[in-house]
Design an enzyme around this catalytic site. Structure first.
Site, PDB file in Angstrom:
ATOM      1  N   HIS A   1       7.477  -7.398  -3.870  1.00 48.13           N
ATOM      2  CA  HIS A   1       6.157  -7.802  -4.374  1.00 48.13           C
ATOM      3  C   HIS A   1       6.254  -9.127  -5.135  1.00 48.13           C
ATOM      4  O   HIS A   1       6.596  -9.137  -6.307  1.00 48.13           O
ATOM      5  CB  HIS A   1       5.605  -6.715  -5.302  1.00 48.13           C
ATOM      6  CG  HIS A   1       5.172  -5.496  -4.577  1.00 48.13           C
ATOM      7  ND1 HIS A   1       3.902  -5.340  -4.070  1.00 48.13           N
ATOM      8  CD2 HIS A   1       5.850  -4.382  -4.222  1.00 48.13           C
ATOM      9  CE1 HIS A   1       3.814  -4.174  -3.459  1.00 48.13           C
ATOM     10  NE2 HIS A   1       4.985  -3.566  -3.537  1.00 48.13           N
TER      11      HIS A   1
ATOM     12  N   ASP B   1     -19.417 -11.804 -21.193  1.00 44.44           N
ATOM     13  CA  ASP B   1     -19.912 -11.819 -19.803  1.00 44.44           C
ATOM     14  C   ASP B   1     -21.405 -12.138 -19.720  1.00 44.44           C
ATOM     15  O   ASP B   1     -21.820 -13.027 -18.985  1.00 44.44           O
ATOM     16  CB  ASP B   1     -19.642 -10.475 -19.116  1.00 44.44           C
ATOM     17  CG  ASP B   1     -18.178 -10.090 -19.195  1.00 44.44           C
ATOM     18  OD1 ASP B   1     -17.358 -10.984 -19.455  1.00 44.44           O
ATOM     19  OD2 ASP B   1     -17.866  -8.901 -19.012  1.00 44.44           O
TER      20      ASP B   1
ATOM     21  N   CYS C   1       5.341  -5.992   1.495  1.00 45.74           N
ATOM     22  CA  CYS C   1       5.735  -4.593   1.439  1.00 45.74           C
ATOM     23  C   CYS C   1       5.124  -3.800   2.608  1.00 45.74           C
ATOM     24  O   CYS C   1       5.487  -4.038   3.752  1.00 45.74           O
ATOM     25  CB  CYS C   1       5.381  -4.015   0.071  1.00 45.74           C
ATOM     26  SG  CYS C   1       6.251  -2.489  -0.253  1.00 45.74           S
ATOM     27  N   TYR C   2       4.153  -2.933   2.355  1.00 46.53           N
ATOM     28  CA  TYR C   2       3.516  -2.236   3.482  1.00 46.53           C
ATOM     29  C   TYR C   2       2.951  -3.261   4.471  1.00 46.53           C
ATOM     30  O   TYR C   2       2.970  -3.051   5.688  1.00 46.53           O
ATOM     31  CB  TYR C   2       2.396  -1.306   2.981  1.00 46.53           C
ATOM     32  CG  TYR C   2       1.696  -0.579   4.116  1.00 46.53           C
ATOM     33  CD1 TYR C   2       2.284   0.522   4.724  1.00 46.53           C
ATOM     34  CD2 TYR C   2       0.462  -1.018   4.591  1.00 46.53           C
ATOM     35  CE1 TYR C   2       1.660   1.169   5.780  1.00 46.53           C
ATOM     36  CE2 TYR C   2      -0.171  -0.376   5.643  1.00 46.53           C
ATOM     37  CZ  TYR C   2       0.429   0.717   6.236  1.00 46.53           C
ATOM     38  OH  TYR C   2      -0.191   1.354   7.280  1.00 46.53           O
TER      39      TYR C   2
ATOM     40  N   GLU D   1       3.916 -10.867  -6.241  1.00 44.39           N
ATOM     41  CA  GLU D   1       2.809 -11.073  -7.177  1.00 44.39           C
ATOM     42  C   GLU D   1       3.102 -10.552  -8.581  1.00 44.39           C
ATOM     43  O   GLU D   1       2.385 -10.868  -9.521  1.00 44.39           O
ATOM     44  CB  GLU D   1       1.512 -10.429  -6.644  1.00 44.39           C
ATOM     45  CG  GLU D   1       1.566  -8.924  -6.430  1.00 44.39           C
ATOM     46  CD  GLU D   1       2.186  -8.528  -5.095  1.00 44.39           C
ATOM     47  OE1 GLU D   1       2.884  -9.364  -4.500  1.00 44.39           O
ATOM     48  OE2 GLU D   1       1.991  -7.389  -4.662  1.00 44.39           O
TER      49      GLU D   1
ATOM     50  N   GLY E   1       0.837  -1.199   0.000  1.00 46.77           N
ATOM     51  CA  GLY E   1       0.000   0.000   0.000  1.00 46.77           C
ATOM     52  C   GLY E   1       0.862   1.235   0.000  1.00 46.77           C
ATOM     53  O   GLY E   1       2.053   1.169   0.320  1.00 46.77           O
TER      54      GLY E   1
ATOM     55  N   LYS F   1     -11.938 -11.738 -15.779  1.00 50.31           N
ATOM     56  CA  LYS F   1     -12.346 -11.941 -17.172  1.00 50.31           C
ATOM     57  C   LYS F   1     -11.888 -13.310 -17.728  1.00 50.31           C
ATOM     58  O   LYS F   1     -12.672 -14.028 -18.339  1.00 50.31           O
ATOM     59  CB  LYS F   1     -11.751 -10.817 -18.023  1.00 50.31           C
ATOM     60  CG  LYS F   1     -12.230 -10.816 -19.454  1.00 50.31           C
ATOM     61  CD  LYS F   1     -13.499 -10.037 -19.551  1.00 50.31           C
ATOM     62  CE  LYS F   1     -14.017  -9.942 -20.963  1.00 50.31           C
ATOM     63  NZ  LYS F   1     -15.311  -9.253 -20.984  1.00 50.31           N
TER      64      LYS F   1
END
Ligand code: XMP
Length: 525
Positions: A182, A239, A86-87, A184, A59, A381
């Site tokens: 990070h 969708d 991280c944060y 990710e 963050g 998606k």
């Protein structure tokens, strides 16, 4: 909170730009997770969510700031593994008795290399292999100003980087893990492995598959709807199509789809949608051919916002009219996706400028006193596409590029006429055919032709022509928020321009749009 039969992981969001990527990495491991902003997570929420593990996202805040985002204290007493990123790491140390310091030259942004300490831990299984060419160090992506200067009691250091002595830390007894980088993002190549190790240590079975999702979604739809009627606005996009097929599988003919044909569709599009849903899936489908109504109302309108608002208003009117005709639908089905849900609960987003008023059926449920059925609310998606495949929707249909609600109206800058729409439809079909023939369709996020509000002079067969100019657009993107123009070869562009001018009467010039987003937008209006 919707899924109760699977192991659940809770991601507490502290406002990182990449929190959704954490969810992506976990879904790839077949782990069910939900992202919730830190200020919506209190001890009562933790109790009812009952996570098997928790992740603190990164963050932008500093733990020193007034009102710095904090997790509920009870999270550390749940007895479940926690991973701080991280944060999230800083917050964890701050709450558990460690120390965080301001910058002082130790900020790191971008690529860094982490080396192992003497301590080892299975959370780093597969990391620091000496035989993979990196000499036992791993590339990670850092983005921090503050840093941890003293770890909390019970923690040990597993990896360090030049500016982050506590790059990877763990409290093995409590199963708390905290990293300064990070894992990710793509630029931490072994990041996915770290998540895999974490969820394995936390005891996740990895049982969240599309097949399981489908079964569960069907059960929930039946439970929610009972024997009431449901109505679904079908656009032919992925969708709404996947939502309709899933709901139809759950409740059969209690579902009626309404396909509003505003006369702004592509070549053969209405026939394709109607044939597939009415004939192939045997669904009750109202094909509302309202092209005269829409094109009549748009006559002489050239302002993009007036066009969008006119189409949005008429769409709702037409939908309402047909919904009434099936008599008493209590539910409205929508193909809302997870990113839409997250955006709507974002705690950090300030007021943003309206660039375009996107057309959708928002506001309808309240107006008509209907409840929403949104079976895709938990999916991204590409997961919707996977569910579509699971449901047997044809591959070509699932892979279709997005098509905007206002259709060709926003690909016809300036005034819309039937003549221009007709030329545009035929030119667009040739362009897409070219893209498919060259095997490029799946590499492109969205491609289309637009007819420009001008005529230009040309020469064909020794004669003068004065015809429309056409713009071709093709972009790569992840979510439509930003986009790059697609780098076609000159040969491809030349061949396509020639084909369009030869095959489509009314066009004598073709441009290729090389604008990225920003500064451009994907559609021309
Ligand atoms: P822009 O032009 O805003 O487009 O860069 C981003 C993505 O959104 C689609 N788009 C729309 N989709 N209703 C929709 O359902 C709309 O009014 C609308 N306007 C743009 C566009 O096709 C692209 O995929």
């Amino acid at each position: 909170m919707t899924d109760s039969t699977h192991d659940r992981l809770l991601i507490i969001d502290f406002g990182s730009q990449v929190t959704q990527l954490i969810a992506r990495r976990l879904r790839e491991l077949n782990v069910y997770c939900e992202i919730h902003p830190f200020n919506k997570v209190d001890d009562a929420f933790l109790k009812s969510f009952a996570p098997k593990a928790v992740i603190f996202s990164g963050g932008p805040a500093s733990v020193f700031a007034d009102g710095a985002p904090m997790p509920p204290k009870g999270v550390f007493d749940l007895g479940v593994p926690i991973l701080g990123i991280c944060y999230g790491q800083q917050v964890m140390m701050h709450c558990l008795g460690g120390k965080v310091e301001r910058g002082h030259g130790t900020a790191e942004f971008g690529r860094a290399y982490v080396t192992p300490t003497a301590a080892t831990h299975p959370v780093l299984s597969g990391w620091f292999d000496t035989d993979d060419g990196h000499g036992g160090r791993e590339q990670v992506w850092m983005s921090h100003g503050d840093h941890v200067s003293e770890i909390a009691p019970g923690f040990q250091v597993l990896g360090t980087s030049p500016n982050a002595p506590f790059a990877i830390t763990a409290n093995p007894k409590r199963h708390f893990y905290a990293v300064q980088f990070h894992p990710e993002v793509h630029h931490t190549p072994k990041g996915a492995k770290l998540y895999e190790n974490f969820v394995r240590l936390a005891g996740f079975k990895g049982d969240w598959t599309m097949g399981a999702y489908r079964e569960e979604a069907i059960r929930k739809i039946r439970e929610q709807v009972g024997d009431e009627k449901v109505i679904c606005g079908l656009s032919g996009g992925v969708d709404s199509s996947v939502a309709a097929v899933l709901i139809h599988e759950a409740i059969g003919d209690q579902l009626t789809c309404v396909f509003v044909d505003h006369g702004l569709l592509r070549l053969g599009e209405a026939e394709q949608v109607v044939t597939m849903f009415r004939d192939h899936y045997n669904m009750p489908l109202i094909h509302a051919d309202e092209s005269d109504l829409f094109l009549g109302a748009l006559e002489g309108v050239s302002d993009p916002e007036v066009k969008r608002k006119t189409i949005g208003r008429l769409f709702i009117e037409v939908f309402e009219k047909h919904a009434k005709s099936i008599g008493g639908a209590k539910f409205l089905a929508q193909g809302t996706l997870y990113p839409d849900v997250i955006e709507s609960v974002s705690f950090s987003g300030g007021p943003s400028v309206t660039i375009k008023s996107h057309h959708n059926v928002g506001g309808l449920p309240e107006k008509m006193g209907m409840k929403l059925v949104e079976p895709l609310r938990e999916l991204f998606k590409d997961e919707v596409r996977a569910l579509g495949r699971e449901l047997g929707l044809p591959a070509q249909f699932i892979g279709r590029h997005p098509f905007p609600g206002p259709g060709l109206a926003i690909r016809c800058p300036g005034e819309i006429t039937r003549e221009k729409l007709d030329i545009l439809r035929r030119a667009d079909a040739v362009y897409i055919d070219q893209i498919r023939k060259h095997g490029l369709y799946d590499d492109i996020w969205q491609a289309f032709a637009a007819i420009l509000p001008m005529k230009t002079v040309g020469v064909m067969g020794d004669g003068r022509t004065y015809d429309y100019a056409l713009a071709l657009r093709a972009v790569t993107s992840v979510d439509g928020m930003t986009a790059d123009y697609y780098p076609f070869t000159h040969d491809f562009l030349g061949e396509t321009a020639t084909r369009i001018i030869n095959e489509v009467q009314g066009v004598n010039r073709v441009f290729y749009d090389c604008t990225s987003k920003p500064p451009g937008t994907i559609e021309l209006e």
